[in-house]
Every structure is written in C-alpha cells, then in structure tokens.
Design a protein around this motif. Structure first.
Motif, short mmCIF file in Angstrom:
data_model
loop_
_atom_site.label_atom_id
_atom_site.label_comp_id
_atom_site.label_asym_id
_atom_site.label_seq_id
_atom_site.Cartn_x
_atom_site.Cartn_y
_atom_site.Cartn_z
N LYS A 111 4.01 -10.10 -5.11
CA LYS A 111 4.02 -9.57 -3.73
C LYS A 111 3.47 -8.15 -3.64
CE LYS A 111 7.89 -12.52 -2.35
NZ LYS A 111 9.26 -12.61 -1.78
N HIS A 112 2.39 -7.88 -4.42
CA HIS A 112 1.73 -6.59 -4.30
C HIS A 112 1.03 -6.51 -2.94
CE1 HIS A 112 2.56 -5.93 -8.46
NE2 HIS A 112 1.66 -6.79 -8.91
N PRO A 113 0.91 -5.32 -2.38
CA PRO A 113 0.19 -5.18 -1.11
C PRO A 113 -1.31 -5.45 -1.24
CG PRO A 113 0.79 -3.03 -1.99
CD PRO A 113 1.49 -4.05 -2.83
N THR A 114 -1.82 -5.36 -2.47
CA THR A 114 -3.23 -5.58 -2.76
C THR A 114 -3.33 -6.01 -4.23
OG1 THR A 114 -5.39 -4.49 -3.03
CG2 THR A 114 -3.43 -3.11 -3.23
N PRO A 115 -4.37 -6.77 -4.59
CA PRO A 115 -4.55 -7.13 -6.01
C PRO A 115 -4.97 -5.94 -6.88
CG PRO A 115 -5.73 -8.65 -4.56
CD PRO A 115 -5.33 -7.49 -3.73
N TYR A 116 -5.42 -4.86 -6.23
CA TYR A 116 -5.95 -3.71 -6.97
C TYR A 116 -4.83 -2.73 -7.33
CZ TYR A 116 -10.31 -5.57 -5.11
OH TYR A 116 -11.36 -6.39 -4.79
#
Length: 201
Positions: A111-116
């Motif tokens: 559940k990261h806000p972005t893959p980066y």
C-alpha cells in the motif's frame, strides 16, 4: 571486508579475534535488499510479504526485498546488530542500496502511495541499521557499496567498485568534488591502480 558466505558462521568470532590481534579491522559484507532463493527464509510467507513482487519473481537467483517495508527494515537491522555483536566485527558494508535503475515495488499489499519508494525506503533502513549498530558501540562502522547523497547522510563512507564497474573510476573525481568531506574508497583493478592514484591525488 569479506562476504558472509565466504566463512562459516561458527568460526567468525575466532577469525575476527585473530585479525584484531594482528592489528587490523573486520567489516562484514551483506546485501541489504536481496536474499538467495536457496535460503530457508526465501520460501516463507513472510519473505513473500516483504518482496517487491507479489509473484516472488527472482532475478539471478535472488529475491528482491522492499527496503520501504517496515518489517524488512526491522529484520535486516536486527540481523546486522546480532552479527556485529556476536562476532566482534568492527562494522558492516552494505551492497544493494543504490541499484541503477532502482527497482519499483509492485507489491500492492504494501500500500505504498507510489511504486517509486526505493530511495526513501533505503534511507529509513540505513537509519535503523545505524541506530542498532550505535547500541553496540558509537564507532561501529557503516559503509555502502555505491550510494549517493542520501546514503552519505547516514553511512560513514562509500566504496566504489571500479574493478567490477569501470565507470565508477571515472565518477570518482566528480563524487569527490561534490562530497569533499566524505570517506570514499575505490576498489581498483590491479593494472590500473598506480595510474588511478596518480590521477586522483
């Protein structure tokens, strides 16, 4: 410094004591973001949960862990702490912190806000490792193989492997100019050592 796989764990303490008696220091080399698929841990549900891939996709026989996953950060920092404390080693050298390009975390369960999230995750992982090592002794060394600005904020220095990656030698003068106070070490091919020293000193 040497890879952990090159010496049986049972003899590490004796080896470190012998090196210290000879007036030298020992740094243990670990990969901060990947584990061998042949390891017992790689086959566990816990490893799957910490991986950057939901399918446990392996690259060159290794499973890439997500450095932004708090459970991996805790597990790895504790490993570094236990190894240094039990062996009497003088510090840790970490590889796998600054791959180019940085892998994306595609594990939706995180559940990261972005893959980066790689650099952000590595930065937090290094902070936790530093905290654990300082508990043993404030002078316990923490170095990285490669790195960049955010690793040098936390680590004591950086090793550039010019023998394995020749472009690192060309980057050394630039890195030295940008970070004049940083401790930078270059592993040189034997044939190029004298020439490199003459050019960069």
């Amino acid at each position: 410094y040497f890879s952990m796989s090159s010496l049986a764990a049972a003899s590490l303490r004796q080896f470190v004591d012998q090196v210290h008696a000879a007036g030298h220091r020992v740094l243990l080399g670990l990969d901060a973001t990947s584990i061998s698929t042949a390891s017992q841990f790689a086959g566990t549900t816990e490893a799957s949960e910490m991986s950057i891939s939901e399918t446990k996709e392996a690259v060159q026989g290794a499973l890439t862990m997500c450095p932004a996953h708090t459970k991996w950060q805790e597990r790895f920092a504790e490993l570094c702490y236990r190894l240094v404390r039990s062996t009497g080693a003088d510090g840790i050298v970490l590889r796998g912190v600054a791959p180019n390009p940085a892998p994306l975390c595609l594990n939706k369960a995180h559940k990261h806000p972005t893959p980066y999230v790689w650099n952000w995750g590595v930065r937090n992982l290094l902070k936790l490792v530093r905290t654990r090592l300082t508990r043993i002794h404030p002078d316990t060394a923490l170095l990285t193989i490669g790195g960049c600005d955010f690793t040098l904020e936390i680590a004591d220095g950086m090793i550039l492997e010019a023998d394995a990656q020749p472009h690192n030698l060309a980057e050394y003068p630039v890195t030295r100019a940008v970070h004049p106070d940083a401790c930078l070490y270059v592993v040189l091919p034997s044939d190029d050592a004298e020439k490199a020293i003459a050019q960069n000193t």
